[in-house]
Motif scaffolding. Structure first.
Motif, PDB file in Angstrom:
ATOM      1  N   PHE A   1       0.804  -1.219   0.000  1.00 31.01           N
ATOM      2  CA  PHE A   1       0.000   0.000   0.000  1.00 31.01           C
ATOM      3  C   PHE A   1       0.834   1.265   0.000  1.00 31.01           C
ATOM      4  O   PHE A   1       0.392   2.324  -0.442  1.00 31.01           O
ATOM      5  CB  PHE A   1      -0.939   0.006   1.216  1.00 31.01           C
ATOM      6  CG  PHE A   1      -0.230   0.080   2.537  1.00 31.01           C
ATOM      7  CD1 PHE A   1       0.085   1.292   3.104  1.00 31.01           C
ATOM      8  CD2 PHE A   1       0.136  -1.090   3.202  1.00 31.01           C
ATOM      9  CE1 PHE A   1       0.748   1.367   4.323  1.00 31.01           C
ATOM     10  CE2 PHE A   1       0.797  -1.023   4.419  1.00 31.01           C
ATOM     11  CZ  PHE A   1       1.110   0.206   4.983  1.00 31.01           C
ATOM     12  N   TRP A   2       2.060   1.168   0.522  1.00 30.10           N
ATOM     13  CA  TRP A   2       2.884   2.373   0.680  1.00 30.10           C
ATOM     14  C   TRP A   2       3.312   2.988  -0.654  1.00 30.10           C
ATOM     15  O   TRP A   2       3.610   4.174  -0.709  1.00 30.10           O
ATOM     16  CB  TRP A   2       4.127   2.041   1.512  1.00 30.10           C
ATOM     17  CG  TRP A   2       4.912   0.879   0.999  1.00 30.10           C
ATOM     18  CD1 TRP A   2       5.922   0.897   0.077  1.00 30.10           C
ATOM     19  CD2 TRP A   2       4.745  -0.492   1.371  1.00 30.10           C
ATOM     20  NE1 TRP A   2       6.393  -0.370  -0.156  1.00 30.10           N
ATOM     21  CE2 TRP A   2       5.705  -1.252   0.633  1.00 30.10           C
ATOM     22  CE3 TRP A   2       3.906  -1.157   2.256  1.00 30.10           C
ATOM     23  CZ2 TRP A   2       5.818  -2.630   0.758  1.00 30.10           C
ATOM     24  CZ3 TRP A   2       4.025  -2.537   2.387  1.00 30.10           C
ATOM     25  CH2 TRP A   2       4.968  -3.261   1.654  1.00 30.10           C
ATOM     26  N   VAL A   3       3.309   2.208  -1.729  1.00 23.40           N
ATOM     27  CA  VAL A   3       3.754   2.750  -3.020  1.00 23.40           C
ATOM     28  C   VAL A   3       2.756   3.749  -3.588  1.00 23.40           C
ATOM     29  O   VAL A   3       3.115   4.567  -4.456  1.00 23.40           O
ATOM     30  CB  VAL A   3       4.020   1.623  -4.034  1.00 23.40           C
ATOM     31  CG1 VAL A   3       5.137   0.731  -3.562  1.00 23.40           C
ATOM     32  CG2 VAL A   3       2.752   0.822  -4.300  1.00 23.40           C
ATOM     33  N   VAL A   4       1.508   3.688  -3.137  1.00 27.41           N
ATOM     34  CA  VAL A   4       0.509   4.663  -3.583  1.00 27.41           C
ATOM     35  C   VAL A   4       0.048   5.585  -2.454  1.00 27.41           C
ATOM     36  O   VAL A   4      -0.373   6.714  -2.709  1.00 27.41           O
ATOM     37  CB  VAL A   4      -0.725   3.965  -4.205  1.00 27.41           C
ATOM     38  CG1 VAL A   4      -0.329   3.206  -5.458  1.00 27.41           C
ATOM     39  CG2 VAL A   4      -1.382   3.026  -3.213  1.00 27.41           C
ATOM     40  N   LEU A   5       0.141   5.111  -1.214  1.00 32.42           N
ATOM     41  CA  LEU A   5      -0.339   5.913  -0.085  1.00 32.42           C
ATOM     42  C   LEU A   5       0.494   7.170   0.107  1.00 32.42           C
ATOM     43  O   LEU A   5      -0.057   8.286   0.187  1.00 32.42           O
ATOM     44  CB  LEU A   5      -0.331   5.078   1.191  1.00 32.42           C
ATOM     45  CG  LEU A   5      -0.659   5.834   2.489  1.00 32.42           C
ATOM     46  CD1 LEU A   5      -2.078   6.385   2.444  1.00 32.42           C
ATOM     47  CD2 LEU A   5      -0.453   4.942   3.703  1.00 32.42           C
ATOM     48  N   PHE A   6       1.797   7.027   0.174  1.00 34.88           N
ATOM     49  CA  PHE A   6       2.644   8.164   0.511  1.00 34.88           C
ATOM     50  C   PHE A   6       2.709   9.223  -0.599  1.00 34.88           C
ATOM     51  O   PHE A   6       2.675  10.420  -0.301  1.00 34.88           O
ATOM     52  CB  PHE A   6       4.039   7.679   0.911  1.00 34.88           C
ATOM     53  CG  PHE A   6       4.040   6.868   2.178  1.00 34.88           C
ATOM     54  CD1 PHE A   6       3.553   7.405   3.358  1.00 34.88           C
ATOM     55  CD2 PHE A   6       4.500   5.562   2.187  1.00 34.88           C
ATOM     56  CE1 PHE A   6       3.539   6.669   4.531  1.00 34.88           C
ATOM     57  CE2 PHE A   6       4.483   4.804   3.357  1.00 34.88           C
ATOM     58  CZ  PHE A   6       3.998   5.367   4.533  1.00 34.88           C
ATOM     59  N   PRO A   7       2.789   8.851  -1.882  1.00 36.66           N
ATOM     60  CA  PRO A   7       2.652   9.887  -2.915  1.00 36.66           C
ATOM     61  C   PRO A   7       1.296  10.581  -2.873  1.00 36.66           C
ATOM     62  O   PRO A   7       1.199  11.799  -3.084  1.00 36.66           O
ATOM     63  CB  PRO A   7       2.840   9.116  -4.223  1.00 36.66           C
ATOM     64  CG  PRO A   7       3.600   7.907  -3.849  1.00 36.66           C
ATOM     65  CD  PRO A   7       3.142   7.543  -2.475  1.00 36.66           C
ATOM     66  N   GLY A   8       0.245   9.810  -2.575  1.00 38.41           N
ATOM     67  CA  GLY A   8      -1.077  10.424  -2.445  1.00 38.41           C
ATOM     68  C   GLY A   8      -1.147  11.397  -1.290  1.00 38.41           C
ATOM     69  O   GLY A   8      -1.755  12.465  -1.396  1.00 38.41           O
ATOM     70  N   VAL A   9      -0.507  11.048  -0.172  1.00 42.49           N
ATOM     71  CA  VAL A   9      -0.465  11.961   0.978  1.00 42.49           C
ATOM     72  C   VAL A   9       0.267  13.247   0.613  1.00 42.49           C
ATOM     73  O   VAL A   9      -0.143  14.346   1.004  1.00 42.49           O
ATOM     74  CB  VAL A   9       0.211  11.268   2.180  1.00 42.49           C
ATOM     75  CG1 VAL A   9       0.504  12.271   3.290  1.00 42.49           C
ATOM     76  CG2 VAL A   9      -0.672  10.152   2.717  1.00 42.49           C
ATOM     77  N   ALA A  10       1.348  13.130  -0.161  1.00 44.14           N
ATOM     78  CA  ALA A  10       2.086  14.319  -0.587  1.00 44.14           C
ATOM     79  C   ALA A  10       1.208  15.236  -1.436  1.00 44.14           C
ATOM     80  O   ALA A  10       1.222  16.468  -1.270  1.00 44.14           O
ATOM     81  CB  ALA A  10       3.334  13.908  -1.364  1.00 44.14           C
ATOM     82  N   ILE A  11       0.426  14.644  -2.349  1.00 39.69           N
ATOM     83  CA  ILE A  11      -0.476  15.442  -3.186  1.00 39.69           C
ATOM     84  C   ILE A  11      -1.519  16.144  -2.322  1.00 39.69           C
ATOM     85  O   ILE A  11      -1.786  17.343  -2.484  1.00 39.69           O
ATOM     86  CB  ILE A  11      -1.166  14.553  -4.239  1.00 39.69           C
ATOM     87  CG1 ILE A  11      -0.143  14.006  -5.224  1.00 39.69           C
ATOM     88  CG2 ILE A  11      -2.244  15.331  -4.988  1.00 39.69           C
ATOM     89  CD1 ILE A  11      -0.708  12.977  -6.174  1.00 39.69           C
ATOM     90  N   VAL A  12      -2.101  15.410  -1.376  1.00 39.68           N
ATOM     91  CA  VAL A  12      -3.135  15.984  -0.511  1.00 39.68           C
ATOM     92  C   VAL A  12      -2.559  17.109   0.340  1.00 39.68           C
ATOM     93  O   VAL A  12      -3.169  18.181   0.478  1.00 39.68           O
ATOM     94  CB  VAL A  12      -3.752  14.886   0.375  1.00 39.68           C
ATOM     95  CG1 VAL A  12      -4.660  15.509   1.436  1.00 39.68           C
ATOM     96  CG2 VAL A  12      -4.538  13.897  -0.466  1.00 39.68           C
ATOM     97  N   LEU A  13      -1.386  16.895   0.908  1.00 44.20           N
ATOM     98  CA  LEU A  13      -0.773  17.924   1.754  1.00 44.20           C
ATOM     99  C   LEU A  13      -0.473  19.191   0.955  1.00 44.20           C
ATOM    100  O   LEU A  13      -0.731  20.305   1.423  1.00 44.20           O
ATOM    101  CB  LEU A  13       0.510  17.391   2.379  1.00 44.20           C
ATOM    102  CG  LEU A  13       0.347  16.366   3.510  1.00 44.20           C
ATOM    103  CD1 LEU A  13       1.716  15.869   3.967  1.00 44.20           C
ATOM    104  CD2 LEU A  13      -0.416  16.964   4.675  1.00 44.20           C
TER     105      LEU A  13
END
Length: 281
Positions: free
Chosen positions: A245-257
């Motif tokens: 899950f981390w391969v999509v979760l953390f880039p997504g968090v960066a976009i949201v932030l």
């Protein structure tokens, strides 16, 4: 006595949420600027023996399907994602402000310019961007060009609406009466008085551009896959999301932030610069 700049920032950051958004945005910008010096690994270095490893002491945010460090790629991805967003803001603000000033100040230009703006804004943003990139080809510069075309009409509408109000104010009439040139009236008297809504709009367009770039890259119509961006990271990692899950979760968090901090900062600027809302802050 406090300087005007210090007083402005104190009022702007009186709301802790706005201050937090500014800190997050500053951290992302610094990470992007200092990426070659702060990344723990080469973002393009592949280590297949460490593919899809979960977050650990060695790889804080895990590794992707090629064994590349996710944290390093997110930091370098910030350079592309935020850089494209910043370029779109500069281009769209420059063109949109000039066109909006002329459309709002000169009555003959108002109708034809606004018909073009209305026709452009009638098309969904992402579809128009995809069409332009498909015609021009996938590259960072073409994404910037396409998104600038998409978001310039927003700026034109804001600047034109503000100019329509400012041009009828007494000080503009007085400047005309004493023979001040039209260029000076537009460049000094009108532009300075429409700067506040333009500045607020810039933060929103920055957020929209970051989201749009991520969407285009995710769909394969944006930056080429070999360039690390938040959107390409999610696109390449989506098939492994169930097991890693981390391969999509953390880039997504960066976009949201990034998008959320820009939106909150824009709301804070609007509340500070709008006299009707300033008392409520």
């Amino acid at each position: 006595m406090q300087s005007p700049a210090l007083l402005f920032f104190r009022r702007l950051f009186r709301r802790k949420l706005v201050l937090l958004a500014a800190v997050i945005l500053l951290a992302l910008v610094l990470a992007a600027l200092l990426a070659p010096w702060v990344t723990p690994f080469d973002p393009g270095a592949m280590k297949l023996v460490r593919r899809l490893k979960p977050p650990s002491e060695l790889n804080w945010l895990g590794t992707d399907e090629y064994g590349r460090d996710v944290l390093s790629r997110i930091i370098f991805g910030a350079r592309a994602s935020l850089g494209i967003g910043a370029a779109v803001v500069v281009i769209s603000m420059t063109i949109g402000t000039v066109v909006g000033l002329f459309a709002g100040f000169f009555r003959r230009l108002d109708a034809p310019v606004m018909r073009v703006v209305d026709a452009t804004m009638a098309l969904p943003d992402i579809l128009l961007a995809i069409f332009l990139v498909a015609v021009l080809g996938a590259s960072a510069w073409n994404v910037i060009f396409a998104l600038s075309i998409v978001y310039t009409p927003r700026v034109v509408r804001v600047v034109r609406a503000s100019t329509l109000v400012v041009r009828e104010l007494p000080f503009v009439e007085a400047a005309r009466a004493i023979g001040v040139s039209t260029r000076r009236i537009l460049g000094v008297h009108v532009l300075l008085n429409v700067a506040s809504p333009v500045l607020v709009q810039a933060t929103f367009i920055f957020a929209y551009a970051v989201l749009a770039e991520a969407g285009l890259s995710f769909l394969g119509a944006g930056v080429p896959p070999e360039t690390p961006t938040w959107g390409t990271m999610i696109a390449s990692g989506q098939q492994y999301a169930d097991d890693a899950f981390w391969v999509v979760l953390f880039p997504g968090v960066a976009i949201v932030l990034a998008a959320l901090s820009l939106q909150i900062l824009g709301d804070g600027l609007r509340d500070m610069l709008d006299p009707k809302l300033r008392k409520a802050v």
